[in-house]
Each structure stands twice: as C-alpha cells, then as structure tokens.
Design an enzyme around this catalytic site. Structure first.
Site, PDB file in Angstrom:
ATOM      1  N   LEU A 138       0.510  -1.010  -0.213  1.00 30.89           N
ATOM      2  CA  LEU A 138       0.011  -0.100  -0.479  1.00 30.89           C
ATOM      3  C   LEU A 138       1.180   1.031   0.312  1.00 30.89           C
ATOM      4  CD1 LEU A 138      -3.173   0.758   0.299  1.00 30.89           C
ATOM      5  CD2 LEU A 138      -2.117   1.543   2.622  1.00 30.89           C
ATOM      6  N   HIS A 143       3.513   8.341  -0.440  1.00 32.88           N
ATOM      7  CA  HIS A 143       2.632   8.219   0.084  1.00 32.88           C
ATOM      8  C   HIS A 143       1.971   6.977   1.029  1.00 32.88           C
ATOM      9  CE1 HIS A 143       1.993  10.100  -3.724  1.00 32.88           C
ATOM     10  NE2 HIS A 143       1.025  10.992  -3.153  1.00 32.88           N
ATOM     11  N   GLY A 347      19.403  -1.924  34.184  1.00 31.48           N
ATOM     12  CA  GLY A 347      20.798  -1.367  34.639  1.00 31.48           C
ATOM     13  C   GLY A 347      21.371  -1.799  32.910  1.00 31.48           C
ATOM     14  N   GLU A 371       1.119   0.386  10.285  1.00 32.92           N
ATOM     15  CA  GLU A 371      -0.448   0.056  10.247  1.00 32.92           C
ATOM     16  C   GLU A 371      -1.000   1.423  10.584  1.00 32.92           C
ATOM     17  OE1 GLU A 371      -2.291  -2.322   9.645  1.00 32.92           O
ATOM     18  OE2 GLU A 371      -0.742  -4.118   9.184  1.00 32.92           O
TER      19      GLU A 371
END
Ligand code: TGC
Ligand code: FAD
Length: 393
Positions: A138, A143, A347, A371
C-alpha cells in the site's frame, strides 16, 4: 541469550474469561515460541536475517489465517484466539508477528473477502500452510499516511492490465511469492491486484540498515510494465475502503501483539529485579524499582482488558475502525514505554542481546509507525468523536 523463563502476568484473572479453546490455542502458541523462536531470534536480529526455519511452525500453530475458514486451509478460530496467537508470537519478536499479520490479515483476508472463488481456491490453502508467502503493498515513497494519493496504476490493455509504480517499506517483500498490491485504474479507483513473483518487470529489492524489526525482511516492490492477467484483480471491492478494511484486521492483531512484547519486558525486568543485589538488597526491594514494575503491570492489565473487550466486539462484528485505532495506539504506546522502563531496571545489562528488552524496544519503533502512525490513530479517534477529520486542511 538467556534461557526463556517467561511467565505471563494475569493480574485480573483474564484467563477465567477465556474458553477452553482460547487457552489451548494460546498455550500451544506460547510453548512453540519458547521452543522455536526464543532460541534463535536474537541471532537473526543481530545478523538482520529473516528466520525462514520458523515458517512451517507458524503454519502449524494456526498463525497463517487463524480466522479463515477451515475449508480454505485456515484455522477457523474466533477473533480472540487470533489475538492471543498474535500476543504470543510478539512475545517472541514483533518481526515474527509481522510476518504472521501480513500473511493473515493483509494477504489472506483480502483474497478471502474481496477475491472470487477461483482466487480463494488457488491461493488460500497454500498461504495457510506456509507453502506460499505473501506481502501487501500500500505504502509508496511519497504516500505513507495518505495512501489515497497513490500513483501506482493499472492500465486496461484489453486482455490484460499493465501495472506501473513502486511501493516501499513492504514487510516480507524480499521473499514473498505473491504481493497484494493496491493501484489506481484509469478512472482513479483503487483496485487490489495479485502480483506473482516471476512476472516480467516485477522486482523486490531488500531494504537494509534497519535498527528495528531486524529479524523481519523489508523491501520495495517495483513494477515496470508488469503484465497482469485479468483474473488477478480482486473483483469484490474497490476504493480506499478495501485496503483500509484489511488494516482493521491487522491493527486489531497488533493491539494484542504489543501486549506480548510488553509482558516479556515486564517479566524479564521483574525476574532481574528480584535477583540483582545492590546496596545489600535486591533492587526489587527499592521503592523506585517497585514503582516501575507496579506501573508496568497496571498498564499491561488495562491493555489486556481493552484487547479482550475489542475481541468480543470483533467476534460480534461490531468493532469499529475507531475502536481498533484506539486499541492499536494505546497498546503499542504502552508497550514501548514499558520496554524503555524495563531496560532501565536491568541497568547496563539491559542494552545487551543477553536479554530481549532492547530488541523489543527497537522493534516497537516500527510497530508504533506502521499500520497507521501513533499520530494518525489519534486523528482517527479525533475525527470519530468530533465529526471533523483533521488529516488535511
Ligand atoms: P477516508 O475518506 O477516511 O476513507 C476513504 C474511504 O474508505 C472508507 N473507509 C473504510 N472502509 C473500510 N474499513 C475502514 N477501516 C475504513 N476507513 C475508511 C471510507 O468510508 C471511505 O469510503 P468512500 O466510499 O466514502 O470512499 O480516507 P482518507 O484518505 O481521508 O484517509 C484516512 C486515513 C488517514 C485514516 C487513512 O488513510 C489511514 O488509515 N492512513 C494510514 C495508512 C496506513 O495505516 N498504512 C498502513 C500500510 S500497511 C502496513 O503498514 C503494514 S505493516 C505490516 C506488518 O509488518 O505488520
Ligand atoms: P509519513 O506519512 O510521511 O509521516 C511522517 C510523520 O508525519 C509521522 O509522524 C506522521 O504521524 C505525521 N503525519 C502524517 N500526516 C499527518 C497529519 N495529517 N497530521 C499530523 N501528522 C501527520 N506499508 C505497507 O504498505 N506494507 C507493509 O508491509 C509495510 N511494512 C512496514 C514495515 C516497516 C518496518 C515499516 C517501518 C513500515 C512499513 N510499512 C508498510 C509502511 C508504514 O505503514 C508507513 O511507514 C506508515 O504508514 C507511515 O508512513 P510514512 O513512513 O510515509 O510516514
């Protein structure tokens, strides 16, 4: 790496709410993770290799298509069992859960839900058995949070389509046999396309130098005039709602999965705090370390209850996208904060590969981003409660 002595916290007796089947599925996954994942995962993470040797085991515990009906090879389980499997796998490693999430919710789910019968028969049984592996494309270079702007496209050539474009950050891409890819047609409508390895013009270069999800293979999907047979288009749904529907299922699994990572960090920190002596007493006897541990357990318990109730709603077909967003966002944030606190309890030892905490912490940096990012899920909740989507101006 230290032997896996994991004991799961269950402070509010959540097990009492689980059915015998849930417990059976959960315990089988838990035992498998101890046996098959814990002994090998640190080495794979250090070497940045995907553990192909666990694929068969993932299939055997029902992690590929837990809720896909048995007649297609799935495990035919309910949504709470699906969640519990994801929890146990992510207790081992988020990258291994990623592989199971992608195969189940992002590859099998769209083929089952948006595919035709021939596509279901052709792909689902092999995917469920782990004989075929899939990935989901996707996200594109330009994008990510805004997939509606995608430029990957298909052009109708009469007897086939031509696919062009590129996807990036794709889990499982380097070894997947098939990719479920989302592309726009000439009318600008988003369609699901099944792309098979070996198709001319299709390549999957691996993404290197990750400091997170190092035991998960990530890559690009590049399409250069790939000839797609018409029967490889998912016919039953198109538009952005189709991939977003898959994300609902995967995000739900992550809401459970993150609990697993958090439980492992908490359990490790608790055991270490009881054993580590400083100033003549176990550090677990100090108020500051107790504060950390008590707050971790409180947050895990809240996350467990959120996931369980969401699972009930999902089983009833009532879970909304916004409810799923809230759980994904809350539980991943909870897990990453617990990983950071747990690391401090150990630690200097906390930064080593002797313990799983630092690996979980780094993995969760991806989980909080993929997601849908932490911010995007907040905006989904904001849009739901106000009626004003604030994604764009
Ligand atoms: P918007 O206008 O809200 O919606 C567009 C159309 O989709 C419908 N819809 C849904 N349908 C089904 N299920 C859902 N969950 C749906 N959400 C929305 C909606 O009704 C509308 O339909 P229609 O008919 O009116 O067109 O869309 P938008 O462009 O404003 O975007 C909304 C936004 C930002 C929330 C969405 O784009 C989003 O969720 N962005 C985040 C992207 C994302 O999550 N990418 C994930 C990529 S996959 C991945 O990361 C895999 S990692 C795998 C692993 O390793 O585990
Ligand atoms: P961007 O969208 O560029 O966001 C950058 C920052 O801007 C984020 O903090 C974001 O929250 C913020 N932001 C964006 N929009 C807004 C807004 N409107 N308002 C306020 N803040 C905003 N994708 C797939 O398709 N398939 C996969 O299998 C897959 N696997 C992945 C595996 C890994 C290891 C990773 C890291 C990613 C994977 N992804 C996958 C991609 C993932 O879904 C995206 O990275 C994610 O959706 C965010 O997109 P982006 O990285 O482009 O960030």
């Amino acid at each position: 790496m230290k032997p896996d002595l994991f004991e799961a916290p269950d402070y509010y007796a959540l097990d009492d709410l689980l059915s015998p089947e849930h417990l059976l599925v959960r315990d089988a996954a838990r035992a498998w993770v101890k046996r098959a994942v814990s002994p090998i995962i640190e080495k794979h993470a250090q070497e940045a290799t995907f553990p192909t040797e666990i694929i068969k085991g993932l299939a055997e515990i029902g992690a590929f298509g837990p809720y896909i009906p048995e007649n297609y090879g799935g495990a035919g389980l309910d949504q709470i069992s699906y969640g519990l499997i994801m929890q146990e796998i992510e207790r081992g490693d988020s990258g291994v859960r990623s592989t199971a999430s992608v195969q189940s919710s992002l590859v099998m789910y769209p083929i089952f839900t948006y595919g035709n019968e021939a596509q279901r028969q052709k792909y689902l049984p092999k995917l469920a058995a782990g004989e075929m592996m899939g990935c989901f494309g996707l996200t594109e270079p330009d994008h990510g949070s805004n997939p509606s702007g995608m430029t990957t496209n298909i052009k109708d050539m009469g007897d086939h389509y031509l696919l062009n474009g590129a996807k990036m950050w794709i889990s499982n891409a380097p070894f997947a046999d098939i990719a479920v890819v989302w592309a726009k047609n000439e009318a600008g409508r988003i369609k699901g396309v099944i792309v098979e390895r070996g198709m001319e013009g299709f390549s999957t270069p691996e993404t290197h130098n990750k400091w997170s999800l190092r035991a998960s293979a990530t890559g690009e999907l590049i399409f250069s005039d790939v000839k797609i047979p018409k029967e490889n288009i998912l016919p039953e749904k198109d538009g952005l709602g189709a991939p977003l529907g898959c994300l609902d299922s995967a995000r739900y699994g992550i809401a459970w999965g993150a609990i697993g990572a958090a439980m492992d960090c908490y359990d490790t920190a608790l055991r270490y705090a009881k054993e580590r002596i400083q100033f003549g007493k176990p550090i677990a006897a100090t108020q500051l370390q107790q504060k950390k541990l008590a707050e971790m357990l409180t947050e895990i318990t809240k996350a467990q209850l959120l996931a369980f109730r969401l699972g009930q709603l999902k089983n009833q077909g009532k879970a909304t996208t916004a409810q799923i967003s809230m759980a994904k966002r809350n539980n991943v944030d909870m897990a990453i904060k617990i990983a950071r606190e747990a690391r401090q309890v150990l630690g200097g030892m906390g930064i080593t590969g002797e313990y799983s905490i630092m690996r979980h912490m780094m993995n969760l940096e991806s989980v909080i981003t993929y997601e849908g990012t932490h911010d995007i899920h907040l905006l989904i909740t904001g849009a739901d409660i106000t009626g004003h989507p604030a994604f764009s101006s």
